[in-house]
Structures are given as structure tokens and as C-alpha cells.
Design an enzyme around this catalytic site. Structure first.
Site, PDB file in Angstrom:
ATOM      1  N   LYS A 171      -0.176   4.121   4.555  1.00 38.21           N
ATOM      2  CA  LYS A 171      -0.301   3.670   3.166  1.00 38.21           C
ATOM      3  C   LYS A 171       0.441   4.645   2.243  1.00 38.21           C
ATOM      4  O   LYS A 171       1.654   4.618   2.227  1.00 38.21           O
ATOM      5  CB  LYS A 171      -1.758   3.432   2.857  1.00 38.21           C
ATOM      6  CG  LYS A 171      -2.151   2.133   3.592  1.00 38.21           C
ATOM      7  CD  LYS A 171      -3.557   1.783   3.767  1.00 38.21           C
ATOM      8  CE  LYS A 171      -3.612   0.507   4.613  1.00 38.21           C
ATOM      9  NZ  LYS A 171      -4.923   0.259   5.176  1.00 38.21           N
ATOM     10  N   GLU A 227     -16.070   3.852   3.210  1.00 44.28           N
ATOM     11  CA  GLU A 227     -14.706   4.166   2.790  1.00 44.28           C
ATOM     12  C   GLU A 227     -14.779   5.116   1.593  1.00 44.28           C
ATOM     13  O   GLU A 227     -15.786   5.143   0.892  1.00 44.28           O
ATOM     14  CB  GLU A 227     -13.962   2.876   2.410  1.00 44.28           C
ATOM     15  CG  GLU A 227     -13.837   1.947   3.599  1.00 44.28           C
ATOM     16  CD  GLU A 227     -13.036   0.682   3.334  1.00 44.28           C
ATOM     17  OE1 GLU A 227     -12.279   0.632   2.353  1.00 44.28           O
ATOM     18  OE2 GLU A 227     -13.174  -0.261   4.135  1.00 44.28           O
ATOM     19  N   SER A 252     -10.922  -0.714   0.036  1.00 47.54           N
ATOM     20  CA  SER A 252      -9.575  -1.281   0.122  1.00 47.54           C
ATOM     21  C   SER A 252      -9.388  -2.523  -0.738  1.00 47.54           C
ATOM     22  O   SER A 252      -8.321  -2.711  -1.307  1.00 47.54           O
ATOM     23  CB  SER A 252      -9.240  -1.607   1.568  1.00 47.54           C
ATOM     24  OG  SER A 252     -10.140  -2.559   2.091  1.00 47.54           O
ATOM     25  N   ASN A 307       0.832  -1.214   0.000  1.00 47.11           N
ATOM     26  CA  ASN A 307       0.000   0.000   0.000  1.00 47.11           C
ATOM     27  C   ASN A 307       0.864   1.260   0.000  1.00 47.11           C
ATOM     28  O   ASN A 307       0.378   2.351   0.254  1.00 47.11           O
ATOM     29  CB  ASN A 307      -0.912   0.016   1.230  1.00 47.11           C
ATOM     30  CG  ASN A 307      -1.819  -1.182   1.264  1.00 47.11           C
ATOM     31  OD1 ASN A 307      -2.420  -1.539   0.253  1.00 47.11           O
ATOM     32  ND2 ASN A 307      -1.922  -1.833   2.414  1.00 47.11           N
ATOM     33  N   ASP A 317     -13.633   6.689   5.732  1.00 39.98           N
ATOM     34  CA  ASP A 317     -12.302   6.125   5.923  1.00 39.98           C
ATOM     35  C   ASP A 317     -11.551   6.293   4.597  1.00 39.98           C
ATOM     36  O   ASP A 317     -11.895   5.675   3.594  1.00 39.98           O
ATOM     37  CB  ASP A 317     -12.452   4.642   6.308  1.00 39.98           C
ATOM     38  CG  ASP A 317     -11.119   3.936   6.498  1.00 39.98           C
ATOM     39  OD1 ASP A 317     -10.132   4.337   5.859  1.00 39.98           O
ATOM     40  OD2 ASP A 317     -11.085   2.962   7.278  1.00 39.98           O
ATOM     41  N   HIS A 342     -13.984  -1.821   5.985  1.00 42.50           N
ATOM     42  CA  HIS A 342     -12.837  -2.455   6.636  1.00 42.50           C
ATOM     43  C   HIS A 342     -13.197  -2.977   8.030  1.00 42.50           C
ATOM     44  O   HIS A 342     -14.023  -2.393   8.741  1.00 42.50           O
ATOM     45  CB  HIS A 342     -11.721  -1.411   6.753  1.00 42.50           C
ATOM     46  CG  HIS A 342     -10.395  -1.956   7.155  1.00 42.50           C
ATOM     47  ND1 HIS A 342      -9.994  -2.032   8.468  1.00 42.50           N
ATOM     48  CD2 HIS A 342      -9.371  -2.451   6.420  1.00 42.50           C
ATOM     49  CE1 HIS A 342      -8.768  -2.532   8.519  1.00 42.50           C
ATOM     50  NE2 HIS A 342      -8.375  -2.796   7.286  1.00 42.50           N
ATOM     51  N   HIS A 344      -7.210   4.536   1.568  1.00 37.30           N
ATOM     52  CA  HIS A 344      -6.638   4.263   0.244  1.00 37.30           C
ATOM     53  C   HIS A 344      -6.816   5.408  -0.747  1.00 37.30           C
ATOM     54  O   HIS A 344      -6.494   5.265  -1.921  1.00 37.30           O
ATOM     55  CB  HIS A 344      -7.232   2.971  -0.318  1.00 37.30           C
ATOM     56  CG  HIS A 344      -6.888   1.793   0.526  1.00 37.30           C
ATOM     57  ND1 HIS A 344      -5.708   1.096   0.380  1.00 37.30           N
ATOM     58  CD2 HIS A 344      -7.528   1.227   1.574  1.00 37.30           C
ATOM     59  CE1 HIS A 344      -5.658   0.142   1.297  1.00 37.30           C
ATOM     60  NE2 HIS A 344      -6.748   0.195   2.036  1.00 37.30           N
TER      61      HIS A 344
HETATM   62  C1  PLP Z   1      -5.346  -0.328   6.360  1.00 40.41           C
HETATM   63  C2  PLP Z   1      -6.693   0.197   6.668  1.00 40.41           C
HETATM   64  C3  PLP Z   1      -6.992   0.711   7.934  1.00 40.41           C
HETATM   65  C4  PLP Z   1      -6.030   0.609   9.081  1.00 40.41           C
HETATM   66  O1  PLP Z   1      -4.984   1.506   8.957  1.00 40.41           O
HETATM   67  P1  PLP Z   1      -3.602   1.203   9.697  1.00 40.41           P
HETATM   68  O2  PLP Z   1      -2.946   2.521   9.778  1.00 40.41           O
HETATM   69  O3  PLP Z   1      -2.877   0.205   8.864  1.00 40.41           O
HETATM   70  O4  PLP Z   1      -3.962   0.647  11.047  1.00 40.41           O
HETATM   71  C5  PLP Z   1      -8.226   1.267   8.128  1.00 40.41           C
HETATM   72  N1  PLP Z   1      -9.130   1.314   7.147  1.00 40.41           N
HETATM   73  C6  PLP Z   1      -8.886   0.831   5.920  1.00 40.41           C
HETATM   74  C7  PLP Z   1      -9.930   0.915   4.869  1.00 40.41           C
HETATM   75  C8  PLP Z   1      -7.663   0.240   5.643  1.00 40.41           C
HETATM   76  O5  PLP Z   1      -7.429  -0.298   4.450  1.00 40.41           O
END
Ligand code: PLP
Length: 384
Positions: free
Chosen positions: A232, A180, A184, A51, A209, A137, A212
């Protein structure tokens, strides 16, 4: 049997069960020496499943800024931010994130996972309703569960279904809608405009969220609460939540995963600040990652991806694992994604693209993927 032996037997039985379903997961030391270049079991592989979309985890300035911050402030924060762990870089980073997201304020967390499980229970509680996209997620689901609110999942990106649920449930308490920005495991975008309208219609709050999206694709996001991660595209570690200033203040008092955990290591803060400077000054980095994803999608005949994720849904776990192994024989690292990370029957390869990938490698990957998928289909057809 001692309790030690009992626990051992209990865990062994669970592992055997997962193994039988092709759902056991294995750790595998991966030596990432550059963005996209990984060494596994002595073999050099080009990774198409990180990522690290902009290649910033290996940027020399990002690394140098982290090393300098660690030299000045130490390797660890020493305590939670509310005690003595509030290294001045935290506030700088929060201000930078808020400015880049065009939001009034931001609060840092130890990780994106911690940001979601800490924030959702501050926004909703027993008696409220949380409506979340079914493909959200795991940490959005976990945060919703911790809140004690009623939870209903709507069909992926189906705003009409979400509206139908709200009409049927007629909730008395508050309503929180979670989704999101860029999904993801599917790489598609949420209909944020329509979700915002729905939220207005029912007096609901929308929280997104952006794990990505940030750094890869600029999204017009009307949500008043926007979470994201530094792990990421930013290439470092940590999570954040942006929102109204009083909410950001409240999180420091009430988000359990903020209050009861140690501040981020200063080195990580220093690196993240430098990475954000780079992202802020270079629009072309995200563009390059997206162009690479588009190139691959076009070559394998997949729909054009809005961000830098291209899923290839295989269905069966065993076939997804076999395809991943075949790609590895050809020098590509693409880990198979299996349930419960994705819904039952949708095991897949999830290809991700970085600004650093070379076009020649993308082209070879696409040709290997096509040959391998065709061969597998033929052998399935032959068996049938
Ligand atoms: C990776 C991810 C998270 C968590 O983030 P980290 O910083 O790795 O703990 C939260 N939401 C989504 C959609 C993700 O892909």
C-alpha cells in the site's frame, strides 16, 4: 455430462446468481501510468481508489532500485527462503521494517494476506479464543479460521462489547485479540489504548493489522504483534509481521505461508528498501496524503479522516455502482465497494488520497460527488 461440463454449469449458475444480486465482480485492465493516473478502456481517469498513498509505486528511484536488484539477484527468488531463496535483501528489509516500527524484529511474507493467514495459526490453536473486530479484513478472519480456535466477533471498535464477551465466555485457553489500526473500508482508527488495557486485564494478546496506517499516519501502537504490508503506502508488494524476536524466529519454522512458498522476487525487495528509505526521510509525504483526504472530506461535509481514506456509504449495491459510473463519466476512477467486502446494506464509494493528488482535481471531484449525490437523492425522492 462430463465433469468438465458439470463444473462449467456449476460456475455459470453461481455467476448468474451473483449477477442477479449485483455482486458479480469484473476484472478491468487498468493501465496505471503514474500515481493517480489510470487508463481504462482508452480513457484517462484520475484514480481516487488506489492504496498507493504516497505515490511510491511510480517513484523513479524506487523503480531503479528494483531494476538494479533484479539485475544482480535475478527475476525470481528460485525457492523458498528456507531452501535457496533467502536473497540478502530479505534480512536488510526486515531490519529496516523493525527499526521503522520500533519493534525488536520483523519477518517478511509474500503478501499481507499471507502474513495474517500464516501468523494467526502460530499464535492461536484449538481451545483458544480469537476475538476480532467485526470489520476486520478478510485475511484476519481467514487466519482465525485456519487456527482452529473459537472465534467471536465484537462490534466495531466497541471495547465494552469485547469485554462483555470475555466475561461471558470465561475462556480457559489463550485469548488473541485482532484488529486493524486504520480500518480499510471505513478509514477510522481502532481504540488501541483501550484494547491494550482490555488485553492486560484478561491476559490476552493483541495483534494489529497496520495495512492502511504505515507510511500515512504515525500511530502509538502498544500491540506486541504488528502486521503490515508493503503493497500500500510502500507502493510495492509483500507483507510483514513485527514482534518479539523468538516469535519472529518461530514464524520461519511454523508459519505455513512462510515455509511453503517462494521468497519475494529480488526486484520487489530492492524497490521496497528504497521506498522505505524515502518514507523514513520524508514525514511530509504522509502528511500530504492526509491533508488531501481532509480537504475532500471537508468539501463534501464528511467527518475529518484520521488517515487517507474517506468512505461515502450509499447502501444499495446498484446505486453505488451507478454513482461510480457517473464519476467515471467525469474522468474519475472510484470503484464501488460491495458486500462481502463491506457489510450487507453498506455498499459504498471508498475514496483514497495520495500525496500526489492535485488540489484542483480534489476540488473538482468533491463538486462532482456533491452534484451527483444530490441528483440521485432527488430522483429517489421523486420516485417515492
Ligand atoms: C490489503 C490488506 C491486507 C492484505 O495485504 P496485501 O499485501 O495486499 O496482501 C491485509 N489487511 C488489510 C487490512 C488490508 O487492507
Amino acid at each position: 455430462m462430463s465433469s468438465f461440463d458439470e463444473i462449467s454449469a456449476f460456475a455459470k449458475a453461481r455467476l448468474d446468481d451473483l449477477e442477479a444480486k449485483n455482486l458479480r465482480r469484473q476484472l478491468r485492465p487498468t493501465d496505471r501510468r503514474a500515481s493517480g493516473e489510470s487508463w481504462c478502456d482508452g480513457a484517462r481517469l484520475i484514480s481516487f481508489c488506489d492504496n498507493d498513498y504516497l505515490g511510491l509505486s511510480h517513484d523513479k528511484d524506487v523503480i531503479a532500485a528494483g531494476a538494479a536488484a533484479a539485475r544482480t539477484y535475478g527475476a525470481g527468488a528460485g525457492a523458498s527462503r528456507l531452501v535457496t531463496g533467502d536473497c540478502p535483501l530479505n534480512t536488510q528489509l526486515e531490519e529496516k521494517i523493525a527499526a521503522m516500527k520500533s519493534m525488536p524484529a520483523a519477518r517478511l511474507f509474500g503478501a499481507g494476506y499471507l502474513a495474517n493467514i500464516g501468523t494467526i495459526p502460530v499464535l492461536a490453536r484449538a481451545g483458544d479464543l480469537i476475538l476480532l473486530d467485526e470489520l476486520s479484513h478478510s485475511c484476519l478472519h481467514a487466519g482465525a479460521q485456519l487456527s482452529g480456535a473459537d472465534i467471536v466477533r465484537f462490534r466495531h471498535n466497541d471495547v465494552d462489547h469485547a469485554r462483555q464477551i470475555l466475561l461471558e465466555q470465561r475462556p480457559e485457553g489463550g485469548i488473541l485479540i485482532l484488529t486493524e489500526t486504520v480500518f480499510s473500508m471505513d478509514g477510522d482508527l481502532a481504540p488501541l489504548g483501550a484494547l491494550d488495557e482490555l488485553a492486560r486485564e484478561f491476559g490476552a494478546w493483541l495483534m494489529t493489522d497496520d495495512a492502511h496506517g504505515f507510511g500515512v499516519v504515525k500511530i502509538d501502537n502498544p500491540a506486541p504483534v504488528q502486521m503490515g504490508t508493503l503493497s500500500k503506502a510502500v507502493g510495492c508488494y509483500g507483507g510483514y509481521v513485527c514482534g518479539p524476536k523468538p516469535l519472529i524466529d518461530l514464524l520461519a519454522s511454523r508459519a505455513r505461508s512462510f515455509v511453503y512458498t517462494t521468497g519475494l522476487p529480488p526486484g520487489v525487495l530492492g524497490s521496497a528498501l528504497q521506498a522505505l528509505e524515502i518514507i523514513d526521510k520524508n514525514d511530509t509525504l504522509g502528511e500530504r496524503a492526509r491533508a488531501n483526504a481532509k480537504r475532500f472530506a471537508e468539501l463534501i461535509g464528511a467527518p475529518p479522516p484520521p488517515a487517507s481514506i474517506v468512505p461515502l456509504v450509499i447502501g444499495d449495491e446498484q446505486n453505488a455502482l451507478a454513482l461510480s459510473n457517473q464519476l467515471e463519466q467525469e474522468g474519475f476512477l472510484v470503484t464501488a465497494i460491495r458486500p462481502p467486502t463491506v457489510p450487507e446494506g453498506t455498499a459504498r464509494l471508498r475514496f483514497t488520497f495520495s500525496a500526489d493528488h492535485r488540489e484542483s482535481d480534489i476540488d473538482r471531484l468533491a463538486s462532482v460527488v456533491q452534484t451527483t449525490v444530490n441528483e440521485n437523492q432527488n430522483s429517489v425522492a421523486a420516485r417515492a
